[in-house]
Motif scaffolding. Structure first.
Motif, mmCIF file in Angstrom:
data_model
loop_
_atom_site.group_PDB
_atom_site.id
_atom_site.type_symbol
_atom_site.label_atom_id
_atom_site.label_comp_id
_atom_site.label_asym_id
_atom_site.label_seq_id
_atom_site.Cartn_x
_atom_site.Cartn_y
_atom_site.Cartn_z
ATOM 1 N N PHE A 36 -71.461 -0.745 -9.989
ATOM 2 C CA PHE A 36 -72.094 0.532 -10.283
ATOM 3 C C PHE A 36 -72.923 1.047 -9.106
ATOM 4 C CE2 PHE A 36 -71.750 -1.782 -14.346
ATOM 5 C CZ PHE A 36 -70.827 -0.949 -14.959
ATOM 6 N N ASP A 37 -73.027 0.262 -8.063
ATOM 7 C CA ASP A 37 -73.814 0.629 -6.898
ATOM 8 C C ASP A 37 -73.143 1.768 -6.135
ATOM 9 O OD1 ASP A 37 -76.048 0.344 -5.411
ATOM 10 O OD2 ASP A 37 -75.530 -1.593 -4.545
ATOM 11 N N ASN A 38 -73.945 2.692 -5.614
ATOM 12 C CA ASN A 38 -73.412 3.822 -4.862
ATOM 13 C C ASN A 38 -73.246 3.465 -3.393
ATOM 14 O OD1 ASN A 38 -73.507 5.507 -7.118
ATOM 15 N ND2 ASN A 38 -75.619 6.072 -6.697
ATOM 16 N N SER A 47 -84.238 10.220 17.088
ATOM 17 C CA SER A 47 -85.152 11.130 16.380
ATOM 18 C C SER A 47 -84.620 11.632 15.039
ATOM 19 C CB SER A 47 -85.468 12.342 17.259
ATOM 20 O OG SER A 47 -84.285 13.076 17.489
ATOM 21 N N THR A 48 -83.328 11.429 14.765
ATOM 22 C CA THR A 48 -82.719 11.967 13.552
ATOM 23 C C THR A 48 -82.184 10.841 12.674
ATOM 24 O OG1 THR A 48 -82.039 13.885 14.829
ATOM 25 C CG2 THR A 48 -81.052 13.624 12.673
ATOM 26 N N PHE A 49 -82.396 11.004 11.380
ATOM 27 C CA PHE A 49 -81.952 10.046 10.380
ATOM 28 C C PHE A 49 -81.001 10.787 9.451
ATOM 29 C CE2 PHE A 49 -82.177 7.285 6.787
ATOM 30 C CZ PHE A 49 -82.620 6.057 7.244
ATOM 31 N N THR A 50 -79.731 10.369 9.392
ATOM 32 C CA THR A 50 -78.740 11.028 8.546
ATOM 33 C C THR A 50 -78.300 10.054 7.459
ATOM 34 O OG1 THR A 50 -77.944 12.270 10.460
ATOM 35 C CG2 THR A 50 -76.529 12.226 8.522
ATOM 36 N N LYS A 51 -78.334 10.524 6.218
ATOM 37 C CA LYS A 51 -77.923 9.700 5.074
ATOM 38 C C LYS A 51 -76.701 10.353 4.445
ATOM 39 C CE LYS A 51 -79.722 8.152 0.638
ATOM 40 N NZ LYS A 51 -80.879 8.162 -0.241
ATOM 41 N N ILE A 52 -75.616 9.571 4.316
ATOM 42 C CA ILE A 52 -74.375 10.069 3.734
ATOM 43 C C ILE A 52 -74.082 9.242 2.487
ATOM 44 C CG2 ILE A 52 -71.911 10.461 4.122
ATOM 45 C CD1 ILE A 52 -72.650 10.329 7.185
ATOM 46 N N SER A 53 -74.059 9.909 1.334
ATOM 47 C CA SER A 53 -73.681 9.225 0.097
ATOM 48 C C SER A 53 -72.711 10.134 -0.649
ATOM 49 C CB SER A 53 -74.894 8.876 -0.754
ATOM 50 O OG SER A 53 -75.820 9.903 -0.822
ATOM 51 N N GLY A 54 -71.461 9.673 -0.737
ATOM 52 C CA GLY A 54 -70.415 10.503 -1.321
ATOM 53 C C GLY A 54 -70.145 11.685 -0.410
ATOM 54 N N SER A 107 -91.114 4.186 -11.700
ATOM 55 C CA SER A 107 -90.942 3.849 -10.296
ATOM 56 C C SER A 107 -90.594 2.370 -10.190
ATOM 57 C CB SER A 107 -92.230 4.138 -9.531
ATOM 58 O OG SER A 107 -92.103 3.751 -8.205
ATOM 59 N N LYS A 108 -89.630 2.063 -9.346
ATOM 60 C CA LYS A 108 -89.307 0.659 -9.112
ATOM 61 C C LYS A 108 -89.069 0.458 -7.622
ATOM 62 C CE LYS A 108 -84.316 0.590 -9.749
ATOM 63 N NZ LYS A 108 -83.205 -0.034 -10.403
ATOM 64 N N VAL A 109 -89.295 -0.741 -7.183
ATOM 65 C CA VAL A 109 -89.098 -1.101 -5.784
ATOM 66 C C VAL A 109 -87.780 -1.840 -5.687
ATOM 67 C CG1 VAL A 109 -90.021 -2.454 -3.874
ATOM 68 C CG2 VAL A 109 -91.576 -1.256 -5.405
ATOM 69 N N GLU A 110 -86.948 -1.426 -4.722
ATOM 70 C CA GLU A 110 -85.674 -2.109 -4.552
ATOM 71 C C GLU A 110 -85.479 -2.507 -3.098
ATOM 72 O OE1 GLU A 110 -82.527 0.495 -5.878
ATOM 73 O OE2 GLU A 110 -82.669 1.754 -4.121
ATOM 74 N N ASP A 111 -84.896 -3.673 -2.918
ATOM 75 C CA ASP A 111 -84.521 -4.142 -1.585
ATOM 76 C C ASP A 111 -83.064 -3.797 -1.359
ATOM 77 O OD1 ASP A 111 -87.013 -5.202 -1.220
ATOM 78 O OD2 ASP A 111 -86.443 -7.260 -1.686
ATOM 79 N N ILE A 112 -82.757 -3.265 -0.188
ATOM 80 C CA ILE A 112 -81.393 -2.875 0.132
ATOM 81 C C ILE A 112 -81.017 -3.486 1.475
ATOM 82 C CG2 ILE A 112 -79.847 -0.941 0.605
ATOM 83 C CD1 ILE A 112 -81.533 0.705 -1.243
#
Length: 118
Positions: A36-38, A47-54, A107-112
């Motif tokens: 079920f993880d995305n 200087s730039t952070f790009t996040k791609i999900s789906g 709120s929950k804390v998750e390690d990735i």
């Protein structure tokens, strides 16, 4: 004046904890922990952070906190409560971060764990 029933949480900070920030630069792929993880891919430049999900691509500026173990973003990503990721460990091949996420109004804390995608 102060509320007596106020819950405070303190986190011990190790002032010697610091990472080689040049290891962050590159493409990182999230290790999936269950079916079920995305999927998530992050691309970090100086200087730039790009996040791609789906099909969603989000880009923002970032910097490292004073102690050298926190990635601070311009604003929090969708589903995240704070615009920061705490670095637990960083090597050439593996990045482990901790982040706060919203889950069912809590709120929950998750390690990735991310793998370097060379």
């Amino acid at each position: 004046y102060n509320r007596e029933n106020e819950n405070l949480k303190f986190h011990k900070v190790n002032s010697k904890l610091s990472f080689d920030n040049s290891l962050l630069i590159g493409k990182w792929e999230k290790q999936l922990t269950n079916e079920f993880d995305n999927e998530e891919l992050i691309e970090i430049s100086d200087s730039t952070f790009t996040k791609i999900s789906g099909a969603r691509i989000e880009k923002q500026k970032w910097l490292i906190g004073k102690l050298g173990n926190v990635i601070i973003l311009e604003e929090a990503w969708k589903r995240e409560r704070k615009p920061q990721w705490n670095i637990k460990s960083l090597t050439e091949d593996k990045l482990v971060i901790t982040r706060n996420v919203k889950s069912n109004f809590k709120s929950k804390v998750e390690d990735i764990t991310f793998k370097n995608k060379k």
